[in-house]
Write an enzyme that holds these catalytic residues in place. Sequence first.
Site, short mmCIF file in Angstrom:
data_model
loop_
_atom_site.label_atom_id
_atom_site.label_comp_id
_atom_site.label_asym_id
_atom_site.label_seq_id
_atom_site.Cartn_x
_atom_site.Cartn_y
_atom_site.Cartn_z
CB THR A 1 -8.16 6.02 4.12
OG1 THR A 1 -6.68 5.77 4.76
CG2 THR A 1 -7.61 7.09 2.88
CD GLN B 1 -3.11 3.06 15.07
OE1 GLN B 1 -3.49 2.06 15.97
NE2 GLN B 1 -2.90 2.99 13.92
CB SER C 1 -9.27 0.96 10.33
OG SER C 1 -8.62 0.26 9.47
CB ALA C 2 -11.90 -4.14 9.80
CG HIS C 3 -6.07 -2.55 8.45
ND1 HIS C 3 -4.72 -2.45 8.94
CD2 HIS C 3 -6.64 -1.77 8.11
CE1 HIS C 3 -4.42 -1.34 8.65
NE2 HIS C 3 -5.43 -0.66 8.26
CB CYS D 1 12.00 7.49 3.73
SG CYS D 1 13.55 7.64 2.73
N1 PLP Z 1 -6.43 6.99 11.04
C1 PLP Z 1 -5.20 6.29 11.94
C2 PLP Z 1 -4.85 7.06 13.10
C3 PLP Z 1 -4.51 5.37 11.52
O1 PLP Z 1 -3.31 4.99 12.02
C4 PLP Z 1 -4.82 4.78 10.07
C5 PLP Z 1 -3.78 3.60 9.49
O2 PLP Z 1 -2.38 3.72 9.81
C6 PLP Z 1 -5.70 5.33 9.42
C7 PLP Z 1 -6.54 6.41 9.71
C8 PLP Z 1 -6.03 4.58 7.79
O3 PLP Z 1 -6.67 3.62 7.99
P1 PLP Z 1 -6.83 2.58 6.60
O4 PLP Z 1 -5.35 1.92 6.89
O5 PLP Z 1 -7.92 1.39 7.10
O6 PLP Z 1 -7.18 3.43 5.36
#
Ligand code: PLP
Length: 380
Positions: free
Chosen positions: A72, A177, A197-199, A322
């Site tokens: 994000t 993704q 994003s690492a997670h 939702c």
């Molecule tokens: N962009 C995409 C395409 C995502 O799927 C996500 C997370 O769901 C994010 C950005 C946001 O990443 P983070 O959870 O590390 O803030």
Amino acid sequence: MNQRFYLDYNATAPLRPEVREAMAAALALHGNPSSVHAEGRAARSAIEAAREKVAALVGARSEDVIFTSGGTEANALALAAQSGGAWHCYLSSVEHPSVLSGGRFYRETTTTFPVTPDGVADLQILAKELEKHHLGGWRPFVSLMAANNETGAIQPVAEASKIVHEAGGLLHTDAVQAAGRIKLDMTALGADMLSLSAHKIGGPKGVGAVVLSESASVEPLIKGGGQERRRRAGTENVAGIVGFGVAAELAADDLAKAAAVSALRDELEKGARAIAPDVVVLSGRVARLPNTACIAVPRTKAETLVIGLDLAGVAVSSGSACSSGKVEASHVLSAMGVADEIAQGAIRVSLGFATKRADIDNFLKAFNELVKRLRPRVAA
Ligand code: PLP
């Protein structure tokens, strides 16, 4: 807890054991990476080793990686308005909300462009839009994700970057993704900025990165100390960054296993269709991430499916959001023009490095029982 079958990697992937181990060791590095003494230098060198691994995942130079607090923030940093000149921002209608927010671009200077019914960005329309604004002296800033989080549809980023560069603009791609699921190369994509994003790849939550092309720069969102080459102030999350590095290295190695993951995904979709022949696979006709299945069971509610599957030990997501007590179709499926009765029954099943045959078998077993219960006549 009873045995669980985790099929929600697009929400977050489990922490890889190797990552956990490396992070535990990194927590013992107590120096501030900006300090000149030995303790500081040890922390700094752990960060720089991780930076190289993250850069390698996307074919970039390590100095072009800016660590952030996640995907994000990476998107927000990329979308912090460019200084100099008049910019107009273009976003595909299926972007993640952190991109669709438009960052620091004003609403009046932000345009969304559509996707086809298969969920792929319509570049003809984008090209026409760019032409229109180009005449007015605007420079385009385009954000197009590498692959969609709900459907897995791979987006034509390389083609888009050609159009954008011809119009004198910049292209950002949210590769949160796509990373570790398909091969990514900054140069081949023609991306000026890329978010990670690492997670999503087996690293920790709360760490991400913006990667820049050699010529790109960003306006810092967070100002203060000189960390991250003055592009993102704040003492670094050393253990998180180390974990991200290890996850990036493992994800790069795992690209070789993509065919095995997509074979399991295909089996799942085939099995779901055998149970309910009217199941719709969204974006099923276009190139998709190997791990993602967005399947809709017409005339059922996704929430009912997600809860029913959860009770049977299977973790998946719903494709609907939702809001204010009313269940609405996701913005992605709406943008694709998916009919409400289909979109409302859409669930996302996403696989990853630890997914086994047993996860698929258990999903199908639970899905079969649920569909029979919810729609006795169709399943009979
Ligand atoms: N962009 C995409 C395409 C995502 O799927 C996500 C997370 O769901 C994010 C950005 C946001 O990443 P983070 O959870 O590390 O803030």
